[in-house]
Design a protein around this motif. Sequence first.
Motif, PDB file in Angstrom:
ATOM      1  N   ALA A   1     197.481   4.629   0.037  1.00  0.00           N
ATOM      2  CA  ALA A   1     197.538   4.246  -1.370  1.00  0.00           C
ATOM      3  C   ALA A   1     198.022   2.809  -1.458  1.00  0.00           C
ATOM      4  O   ALA A   1     198.464   2.221  -0.469  1.00  0.00           O
ATOM      5  N   VAL A   2     197.934   2.236  -2.649  1.00  0.00           N
ATOM      6  CA  VAL A   2     198.408   0.878  -2.905  1.00  0.00           C
ATOM      7  C   VAL A   2     199.354   0.932  -4.098  1.00  0.00           C
ATOM      8  O   VAL A   2     199.070   1.616  -5.096  1.00  0.00           O
ATOM      9  N   GLY A   3     200.477   0.231  -3.994  1.00  0.00           N
ATOM     10  CA  GLY A   3     201.453   0.262  -5.068  1.00  0.00           C
ATOM     11  C   GLY A   3     202.233  -1.031  -5.168  1.00  0.00           C
ATOM     12  O   GLY A   3     201.826  -2.076  -4.644  1.00  0.00           O
TER      13      GLY A   3
ATOM     14  N   PRO B   1     201.114   7.309   2.750  1.00  0.00           N
ATOM     15  CA  PRO B   1     201.597   5.944   2.970  1.00  0.00           C
ATOM     16  C   PRO B   1     201.113   5.015   1.861  1.00  0.00           C
ATOM     17  O   PRO B   1     200.014   5.183   1.317  1.00  0.00           O
ATOM     18  N   VAL B   2     201.930   4.021   1.541  1.00  0.00           N
ATOM     19  CA  VAL B   2     201.622   3.061   0.478  1.00  0.00           C
ATOM     20  C   VAL B   2     201.744   1.646   1.030  1.00  0.00           C
ATOM     21  O   VAL B   2     202.730   1.307   1.696  1.00  0.00           O
ATOM     22  N   THR B   3     200.737   0.825   0.745  1.00  0.00           N
ATOM     23  CA  THR B   3     200.805  -0.597   1.046  1.00  0.00           C
ATOM     24  C   THR B   3     200.707  -1.372  -0.261  1.00  0.00           C
ATOM     25  O   THR B   3     200.740  -0.776  -1.346  1.00  0.00           O
ATOM     26  N   THR B   4     200.618  -2.683  -0.200  1.00  0.00           N
ATOM     27  CA  THR B   4     200.512  -3.508  -1.394  1.00  0.00           C
ATOM     28  C   THR B   4     199.322  -4.446  -1.269  1.00  0.00           C
ATOM     29  O   THR B   4     198.832  -4.716  -0.167  1.00  0.00           O
ATOM     30  N   LEU B   5     198.892  -4.980  -2.403  1.00  0.00           N
ATOM     31  CA  LEU B   5     197.830  -5.975  -2.363  1.00  0.00           C
ATOM     32  C   LEU B   5     198.277  -7.223  -1.609  1.00  0.00           C
ATOM     33  O   LEU B   5     197.494  -7.814  -0.856  1.00  0.00           O
ATOM     34  N   ASP B   6     199.514  -7.629  -1.788  1.00  0.00           N
ATOM     35  CA  ASP B   6     200.005  -8.790  -1.047  1.00  0.00           C
ATOM     36  C   ASP B   6     199.941  -8.555   0.461  1.00  0.00           C
ATOM     37  O   ASP B   6     199.561  -9.454   1.227  1.00  0.00           O
TER      38      ASP B   6
ATOM     39  N   ASP C   1     190.966   1.821  -8.958  1.00  0.00           N
ATOM     40  CA  ASP C   1     190.688   3.052  -9.707  1.00  0.00           C
ATOM     41  C   ASP C   1     191.631   4.122  -9.170  1.00  0.00           C
ATOM     42  O   ASP C   1     191.322   4.811  -8.196  1.00  0.00           O
ATOM     43  N   VAL C   2     192.807   4.252  -9.792  1.00  0.00           N
ATOM     44  CA  VAL C   2     193.868   5.075  -9.218  1.00  0.00           C
ATOM     45  C   VAL C   2     194.541   5.966 -10.263  1.00  0.00           C
ATOM     46  O   VAL C   2     195.712   6.310 -10.140  1.00  0.00           O
ATOM     47  N   GLU C   3     193.843   6.330 -11.309  1.00  0.00           N
ATOM     48  CA  GLU C   3     194.272   7.359 -12.261  1.00  0.00           C
ATOM     49  C   GLU C   3     195.678   7.119 -12.795  1.00  0.00           C
ATOM     50  O   GLU C   3     196.614   7.869 -12.536  1.00  0.00           O
ATOM     51  N   GLY C   4     195.811   6.062 -13.598  1.00  0.00           N
ATOM     52  CA  GLY C   4     197.071   5.796 -14.278  1.00  0.00           C
ATOM     53  C   GLY C   4     198.075   4.997 -13.487  1.00  0.00           C
ATOM     54  O   GLY C   4     199.151   4.663 -14.007  1.00  0.00           O
ATOM     55  N   TYR C   5     197.747   4.640 -12.233  1.00  0.00           N
ATOM     56  CA  TYR C   5     198.673   3.902 -11.370  1.00  0.00           C
ATOM     57  C   TYR C   5     198.265   2.434 -11.227  1.00  0.00           C
ATOM     58  O   TYR C   5     198.801   1.707 -10.401  1.00  0.00           O
TER      59      TYR C   5
ATOM     60  N   ALA D   1     198.702  -0.309 -13.002  1.00  0.00           N
ATOM     61  CA  ALA D   1     199.711  -1.352 -13.199  1.00  0.00           C
ATOM     62  C   ALA D   1     200.639  -1.449 -12.000  1.00  0.00           C
ATOM     63  O   ALA D   1     201.095  -2.549 -11.645  1.00  0.00           O
ATOM     64  N   GLU D   2     200.931  -0.333 -11.351  1.00  0.00           N
ATOM     65  CA  GLU D   2     201.756  -0.359 -10.145  1.00  0.00           C
ATOM     66  C   GLU D   2     201.038  -1.087  -9.014  1.00  0.00           C
ATOM     67  O   GLU D   2     201.654  -1.823  -8.237  1.00  0.00           O
ATOM     68  N   VAL D   3     199.733  -0.888  -8.913  1.00  0.00           N
ATOM     69  CA  VAL D   3     198.958  -1.607  -7.898  1.00  0.00           C
ATOM     70  C   VAL D   3     199.046  -3.111  -8.139  1.00  0.00           C
ATOM     71  O   VAL D   3     199.323  -3.896  -7.215  1.00  0.00           O
ATOM     72  N   LEU D   4     198.835  -3.540  -9.376  1.00  0.00           N
ATOM     73  CA  LEU D   4     198.858  -4.976  -9.670  1.00  0.00           C
ATOM     74  C   LEU D   4     200.261  -5.555  -9.589  1.00  0.00           C
ATOM     75  O   LEU D   4     200.420  -6.767  -9.389  1.00  0.00           O
ATOM     76  N   ALA D   5     201.286  -4.707  -9.705  1.00  0.00           N
ATOM     77  CA  ALA D   5     202.655  -5.200  -9.548  1.00  0.00           C
ATOM     78  C   ALA D   5     202.924  -5.649  -8.112  1.00  0.00           C
ATOM     79  O   ALA D   5     203.878  -6.401  -7.875  1.00  0.00           O
ATOM     80  N   GLY D   6     202.094  -5.234  -7.174  1.00  0.00           N
ATOM     81  CA  GLY D   6     202.222  -5.663  -5.792  1.00  0.00           C
ATOM     82  C   GLY D   6     201.361  -6.860  -5.453  1.00  0.00           C
ATOM     83  O   GLY D   6     201.101  -7.128  -4.267  1.00  0.00           O
ATOM     84  N   LEU D   7     200.921  -7.596  -6.481  1.00  0.00           N
ATOM     85  CA  LEU D   7     200.083  -8.786  -6.301  1.00  0.00           C
ATOM     86  C   LEU D   7     200.824  -9.992  -6.857  1.00  0.00           C
ATOM     87  O   LEU D   7     201.234  -9.988  -8.029  1.00  0.00           O
TER      88      LEU D   7
END
Length: 263
Positions: free
Chosen positions: A103-105, A152-157, A172-176, A178-184
């Motif tokens: 996942a990405v967060g 496991p979770v990684t980030t865009l960065d 496309d992560v079903e409501g998550y 903003a959390e994905v973009l918070a890691g950018l």
Amino acid sequence: MTTQSDRPPRWPGAGGWRGRLGLLRSMAIYWRPGRQRGLRRLYRGLVPPGALVFDVGAHLGDRTLAFAGLGARVVALEPQPSLYAWLRRRLGSHPAVMLRPEAVGAAPGTAELAVSRANPTVSTLAHDWRRGIGAANPTFRGVTWEDRIRVPVTTLDALIAEHGRPAFCKVDVEGYEAEVLAGLSEPLPALSFEFVQGSVDVARACVEQLGALGDYRYNVVIGEGRRFHYADWLDAGALMEALHGELADASSGDVYARRAVAR
């Protein structure tokens, strides 16, 4: 005529009749004949040949294949084991695709994924979203999330540090989202994120995060359509007005963002 790339591949078992039925239902949507042609047409202006693309929440890989079909190199991430097994079987040998079971967060680590057996493509890390979306959006009223797994979770960065900056990133992560973009922490040339009516606050948070990184313009694809809704791209304010106004009857769709060209 249905081409080979438009045909759904053979489906590997997912365990349990509800899981099998859920995957078959998703296949009927995402691998129906002709869909690949429409997806490639949609993304052609955003994904140049040779570009790098991140597919966050790859699900059944239909968009991963479309990106690769345009000549892109694709890093596709899917934390759900049954869907990842499908991706391995369908795209594991594709020379332009790298699959990652993550996942990405907002920060690296692990997180709890709530899994829907009957609707595997709506499994989610967003637990508050999951608890409230059924009451807010009729499309989700029959959805249940029976299982919990640690993923496991990684980030865009972190992905950018490893693979480089993508020309396009699909989220496309079903409501998550903003959390994905918070890691950018740096602007990307273009990206997309899902919106769901009943949780437009998630889309607003995404737009605010992108606005802090750069000047973006926005467009919308409604549902599983393959054409942009607006002839002219919108600024952030006009997009949010549309999501609360004329698009309020759209159950879900994708917001597309691209950096404005300096004049």
